[in-house]
Design a protein around this motif. Structure first.
Motif, PDB file in Angstrom:
ATOM      1  N   ILE A  95     -27.845  14.211   2.327  1.00 18.07           N
ATOM      2  CA  ILE A  95     -29.231  14.579   2.033  1.00 18.07           C
ATOM      3  C   ILE A  95     -29.916  13.517   1.172  1.00 18.07           C
ATOM      4  O   ILE A  95     -31.124  13.273   1.320  1.00 18.07           O
ATOM      5  CB  ILE A  95     -29.287  15.966   1.361  1.00 18.07           C
ATOM      6  CG1 ILE A  95     -28.769  17.031   2.340  1.00 18.07           C
ATOM      7  CG2 ILE A  95     -30.693  16.296   0.903  1.00 18.07           C
ATOM      8  CD1 ILE A  95     -29.549  17.106   3.657  1.00 18.07           C
TER       9      ILE A  95
ATOM     10  N   ASP B  72     -43.188  16.843  -4.379  1.00 20.43           N
ATOM     11  CA  ASP B  72     -41.857  16.882  -3.767  1.00 20.43           C
ATOM     12  C   ASP B  72     -41.279  15.490  -3.553  1.00 20.43           C
ATOM     13  O   ASP B  72     -40.057  15.319  -3.520  1.00 20.43           O
ATOM     14  CB  ASP B  72     -41.915  17.642  -2.435  1.00 20.43           C
ATOM     15  CG  ASP B  72     -40.541  17.754  -1.794  1.00 20.43           C
ATOM     16  OD1 ASP B  72     -39.604  18.183  -2.500  1.00 20.43           O
ATOM     17  OD2 ASP B  72     -40.391  17.400  -0.603  1.00 20.43           O
TER      18      ASP B  72
ATOM     19  N   LYS C 220     -37.592  23.273  -3.844  1.00 18.37           N
ATOM     20  CA  LYS C 220     -36.204  23.291  -4.325  1.00 18.37           C
ATOM     21  C   LYS C 220     -35.546  24.639  -4.050  1.00 18.37           C
ATOM     22  O   LYS C 220     -34.390  24.710  -3.611  1.00 18.37           O
ATOM     23  CB  LYS C 220     -36.178  22.998  -5.827  1.00 18.37           C
ATOM     24  CG  LYS C 220     -36.428  21.550  -6.212  1.00 18.37           C
ATOM     25  CD  LYS C 220     -36.290  21.386  -7.715  1.00 18.37           C
ATOM     26  CE  LYS C 220     -36.468  19.956  -8.148  1.00 18.37           C
ATOM     27  NZ  LYS C 220     -36.321  19.798  -9.622  1.00 18.37           N
TER      28      LYS C 220
ATOM     29  N   ILE D 250     -32.784  19.508   2.990  1.00 18.36           N
ATOM     30  CA  ILE D 250     -34.068  18.854   2.780  1.00 18.36           C
ATOM     31  C   ILE D 250     -35.096  19.493   3.711  1.00 18.36           C
ATOM     32  O   ILE D 250     -34.811  19.768   4.883  1.00 18.36           O
ATOM     33  CB  ILE D 250     -33.979  17.330   3.015  1.00 18.36           C
ATOM     34  CG1 ILE D 250     -35.330  16.655   2.738  1.00 18.36           C
ATOM     35  CG2 ILE D 250     -33.479  17.006   4.413  1.00 18.36           C
ATOM     36  CD1 ILE D 250     -35.266  15.125   2.775  1.00 18.36           C
TER      37      ILE D 250
ATOM     38  N   ARG E 105     -33.444  11.784   2.422  1.00 18.63           N
ATOM     39  CA  ARG E 105     -34.726  11.663   1.714  1.00 18.63           C
ATOM     40  C   ARG E 105     -35.311  10.264   1.892  1.00 18.63           C
ATOM     41  O   ARG E 105     -36.529  10.102   2.036  1.00 18.63           O
ATOM     42  CB  ARG E 105     -34.540  11.977   0.229  1.00 18.63           C
ATOM     43  CG  ARG E 105     -34.193  13.424  -0.024  1.00 18.63           C
ATOM     44  CD  ARG E 105     -34.270  13.819  -1.476  1.00 18.63           C
ATOM     45  NE  ARG E 105     -33.819  15.200  -1.624  1.00 18.63           N
ATOM     46  CZ  ARG E 105     -34.561  16.259  -1.346  1.00 18.63           C
ATOM     47  NH1 ARG E 105     -35.804  16.091  -0.929  1.00 18.63           N
ATOM     48  NH2 ARG E 105     -34.078  17.482  -1.481  1.00 18.63           N
TER      49      ARG E 105
ATOM     50  N   GLY F  61     -39.260  15.010  -6.229  1.00 21.39           N
ATOM     51  CA  GLY F  61     -38.330  16.116  -6.446  1.00 21.39           C
ATOM     52  C   GLY F  61     -38.812  17.121  -7.471  1.00 21.39           C
ATOM     53  O   GLY F  61     -37.992  17.750  -8.158  1.00 21.39           O
TER      54      GLY F  61
ATOM     55  N   ARG G  21     -36.524  10.093   5.588  1.00 15.39           N
ATOM     56  CA  ARG G  21     -37.719  10.918   5.743  1.00 15.39           C
ATOM     57  C   ARG G  21     -38.955  10.155   5.274  1.00 15.39           C
ATOM     58  O   ARG G  21     -40.026  10.228   5.886  1.00 15.39           O
ATOM     59  CB  ARG G  21     -37.573  12.228   4.954  1.00 15.39           C
ATOM     60  CG  ARG G  21     -38.749  13.180   5.129  1.00 15.39           C
ATOM     61  CD  ARG G  21     -38.628  14.424   4.264  1.00 15.39           C
ATOM     62  NE  ARG G  21     -38.782  14.132   2.835  1.00 15.39           N
ATOM     63  CZ  ARG G  21     -38.884  15.054   1.883  1.00 15.39           C
ATOM     64  NH1 ARG G  21     -38.820  16.346   2.210  1.00 15.39           N
ATOM     65  NH2 ARG G  21     -39.007  14.706   0.613  1.00 15.39           N
TER      66      ARG G  21
ATOM     67  N   GLU H   1     -34.775  24.867  -0.307  1.00  8.92           N
ATOM     68  CA  GLU H   1     -33.668  23.991   0.085  1.00  8.92           C
ATOM     69  C   GLU H   1     -32.330  24.544  -0.397  1.00  8.92           C
ATOM     70  O   GLU H   1     -31.329  24.509   0.331  1.00  8.92           O
ATOM     71  CB  GLU H   1     -33.909  22.582  -0.452  1.00  8.92           C
ATOM     72  CG  GLU H   1     -35.071  21.873   0.234  1.00  8.92           C
ATOM     73  CD  GLU H   1     -35.443  20.557  -0.420  1.00  8.92           C
ATOM     74  OE1 GLU H   1     -36.153  19.761   0.225  1.00  8.92           O
ATOM     75  OE2 GLU H   1     -35.042  20.320  -1.595  1.00  8.92           O
TER      76      GLU H   1
END
Length: 340
Positions: free
Chosen positions: A200, A13, A22, A38, A204, A16, A207, A25
């Motif tokens: 988002i 992940d 996916k 996310i 990422r 991606g 995060r 989300e």
């Protein structure tokens, strides 16, 4: 849920490449009417990421109710990590706050003041559904003043089911929203943070620095997809909570009371006369096996302070569990209320 986890198709992940993540989300973003989402490990992380994105320069200030989770129960990560000052506003009993007080607390354009940037709303808050009419007023207020809006929707789906309004309608006009897959929805872990595509993309990156970059996390996302299927069943948790609250009130105790108008979803607080017994002692007694507990029943609850005990229902709690809980709670109430 465990079967779905076992059979989940996974990938990395961080790059991606996890198809199950996916799928989760995409489903989450669509359900709240936003462009993207996310998967994060917790609502606390989701809220912090949102605060850090919306308050993107040092010296920003954000506003929230004085009872807000992000202020009281997240180690004030906004200031500890994000460099953002959280300024509280007095909460009304329905979870709203006075917009005139918010207006009075907004900063002016002076070099020696922080910059007003963000307003946060929790929905539900202590199990109560924030009125949609007020949310619309707040959206207009913030747009007129160029303030960002984030909803801590840890229990957003309880608000949706309880109010019979779509989540998309509830968060309309907000710039971002988090919601939990755990809590009433029963997943073992995980929350979704939703917003625009650019939001988002930035989420990422943040995060990652917070240590939230996860690899083959589709095994958890698979549980989240099953959790989303459970949303219509939340109404059963709401009904059970109201049954328990009503039972307590029907006892007509002067020591233990519940305001039934606040019992709107799966969670409510019982007020305790702390001059008779503390909420902590009551909650401890519910979990003790003693001579008064011949049926070996324990009930888990949370003492919020000296005079308030919180009860929460989730999908693991059945009608039979409710009957047993009522039996035990009645026993303990009678133990501490001399008039009963």
């Amino acid at each position: 849920m465990r079967e779905a986890m076992c059979n989940a198709e996974v990938g990395d992940d961080v790059f991606g490449e996890d198809p199950t993540v996916k799928k989760l989300e995409e489903a989450a973003a669509k359900m709240v009417g936003m462009e993207a989402a996310i998967f994060v490990c917790s609502g606390t992380m989701g809220n912090l990421i949102a605060i850090m994105i919306h308050c993107n320069v040092r010296g920003n200030e954000a506003y929230c109710g004085e009872d807000a989770h992000c202020l009281l129960y997240e180690q004030c990560g906004a200031s500890q990590i994000g460099g953002v000052n959280l300024r509280p506003i007095r909460n009304n009993i329905d979870g709203t706050f006075d917009l005139s007080e918010l207006q009075a607390k907004l900063r002016k354009d002076r070099d020696h003041e922080p910059i007003s940037k963000l307003v946060l709303v929790e929905n539900t808050i202590h199990g109560k559904i924030v009125p949609q009419s007020w949310l619309k007023e707040l959206v207009s207020f913030c747009k007129e003043r160029d303030l960002k809006l984030h909803m801590d929707g840890a229990r957003l789906w309880n608000a949706s089911v309880g109010s019979k309004q779509s989540a998309e309608e509830i968060v309309s006009g907000f710039d971002s929203v988090t919601f939990c897959l755990s809590k009433g929805l029963g997943a073992p872990v995980g929350s979704l943070l939703c917003g625009s595509k650019s939001f988002i993309t930035e989420a990422r990156r943040i995060r990652k620095v917070l240590g939230g970059g996860m690899r083959q996390v589709g095994v958890l996302a698979a549980a989240g997809l099953v959790a989303l299927e459970h949303i219509p069943n939340l109404i059963n948790d709401h009904k059970r909570a109201f049954v328990l609250a009503s039972m307590i009130n029907d006892m007509q105790s002067t020591v233990f009371t519940v305001d039934l108008s606040t019992v709107q979803t799966n969670m409510f607080s019982m007020q305790v006369n702390s001059n008779v017994v503390s909420a902590t002692k009551f909650a401890q007694c519910l979990q003790q096996l003693d001579n008064d507990n011949e049926d070996k029943i324990i009930v888990k609850s949370l003492a919020l302070n000296d005079s308030s005990v919180r009860f929460v229902f989730s999908l693991e709690i059945t009608d039979n569990d409710l009957k047993l809980a009522i039996q035990r709670i009645r026993q303990v109430i009678k133990k501490f209320d001399p008039k009963l």
